[in-house]
Design a protein around this motif. Structure first.
Motif, mmCIF file in Angstrom:
data_model
loop_
_atom_site.group_PDB
_atom_site.id
_atom_site.type_symbol
_atom_site.label_atom_id
_atom_site.label_comp_id
_atom_site.label_asym_id
_atom_site.label_seq_id
_atom_site.Cartn_x
_atom_site.Cartn_y
_atom_site.Cartn_z
ATOM 1 N N PRO A 46 0.815 -1.205 0.000
ATOM 2 C CA PRO A 46 0.000 0.000 0.000
ATOM 3 C C PRO A 46 0.856 1.265 0.000
ATOM 4 O O PRO A 46 2.079 1.212 0.174
ATOM 5 N N LEU A 47 0.182 2.358 -0.187
ATOM 6 C CA LEU A 47 0.764 3.691 -0.068
ATOM 7 C C LEU A 47 -0.194 4.484 0.805
ATOM 8 O O LEU A 47 -1.406 4.422 0.606
ATOM 9 N N GLY A 48 0.344 5.191 1.772
ATOM 10 C CA GLY A 48 -0.550 5.970 2.627
ATOM 11 C C GLY A 48 0.129 7.201 3.186
ATOM 12 O O GLY A 48 1.343 7.225 3.380
ATOM 13 N N THR A 49 -0.669 8.223 3.411
ATOM 14 C CA THR A 49 -0.198 9.448 4.048
ATOM 15 C C THR A 49 -1.189 9.833 5.139
ATOM 16 O O THR A 49 -2.398 9.891 4.888
ATOM 17 N N HIS A 50 -0.683 10.091 6.320
ATOM 18 C CA HIS A 50 -1.536 10.526 7.433
ATOM 19 C C HIS A 50 -2.207 11.833 7.046
ATOM 20 O O HIS A 50 -1.584 12.716 6.441
ATOM 21 N N ARG A 51 -3.470 11.959 7.406
ATOM 22 C CA ARG A 51 -4.249 13.148 6.979
ATOM 23 C C ARG A 51 -3.600 14.470 7.388
ATOM 24 O O ARG A 51 -3.746 15.465 6.701
ATOM 25 N N ASP A 52 -2.869 14.507 8.493
ATOM 26 C CA ASP A 52 -2.240 15.761 8.929
ATOM 27 C C ASP A 52 -1.039 16.158 8.072
ATOM 28 O O ASP A 52 -0.531 17.270 8.202
ATOM 29 N N TYR A 53 -0.568 15.252 7.200
ATOM 30 C CA TYR A 53 0.636 15.521 6.421
ATOM 31 C C TYR A 53 0.397 15.433 4.920
ATOM 32 O O TYR A 53 1.344 15.348 4.149
ATOM 33 N N ARG A 54 -0.855 15.487 4.509
ATOM 34 C CA ARG A 54 -1.165 15.425 3.081
ATOM 35 C C ARG A 54 -0.875 16.763 2.415
ATOM 36 O O ARG A 54 -0.802 17.795 3.048
ATOM 37 N N ARG A 55 -0.682 16.695 1.103
ATOM 38 C CA ARG A 55 -0.416 17.867 0.242
ATOM 39 C C ARG A 55 0.948 18.497 0.520
ATOM 40 O O ARG A 55 1.156 19.674 0.260
ATOM 41 N N LEU A 56 1.883 17.703 1.061
ATOM 42 C CA LEU A 56 3.241 18.191 1.326
ATOM 43 C C LEU A 56 4.280 17.523 0.424
ATOM 44 O O LEU A 56 5.466 17.775 0.558
#
Length: 124
Positions: A46-56
């Motif tokens: 999978p690939l995942g990004t915690h919602r607090d660190y998206r769009r970075l």
């Protein structure tokens, strides 16, 4: 734990796991790559990004790093299963990273239930 099950899989390679951490050490984004040496293909899942660190740019960074590592180990292409209709953000990330769609998979469904009256009749 799920992570232990993933690590126990035969093709799991710890060198194809990339994790971006926030300054406080919190995992912010991660990517696991699965290398098929016969086909020379890297599958990202999978690939995942915690919602607090998206769009970075963290997802792009971990995908790029796992792709670089896989290329160094013989991969010549990347495979990702993504659908622009169900996850437009992921689709945009992959296509903006230079991946081009090669096929579209359609899901065909039929609800199952009790057989219809005509289908359940006895034959003479």
């Amino acid at each position: 734990e799920l992570h232990d099950l993933v690590k126990a899989m035969p093709q799991f390679r710890p060198d194809l796991v990339t994790i971006a951490r926030a300054p406080d050490g919190t995992p912010a984004a991660y990517c696991i790559g699965w290398l098929d040496p016969v086909c020379a293909t890297l599958e990202i899942e999978p690939l995942g990004t915690h919602r607090d660190y998206r769009r970075l740019g963290l997802a792009r960074a971990v995908v790029g790093e796992v792709a670089r590592r896989a290329f160094a180990n013989g991969a010549r292409s990347v495979l990702v299963w993504s659908d622009e209709r169900t996850n437009p953000a992921a689709y945009a990330l992959y296509t903006s990273s230079g991946m081009t769609p090669r096929r579209r998979i359609l899901t065909l469904r039929k609800p199952l239930g009790r057989p219809s009256t005509s289908a359940s009749r006895s034959l003479p």
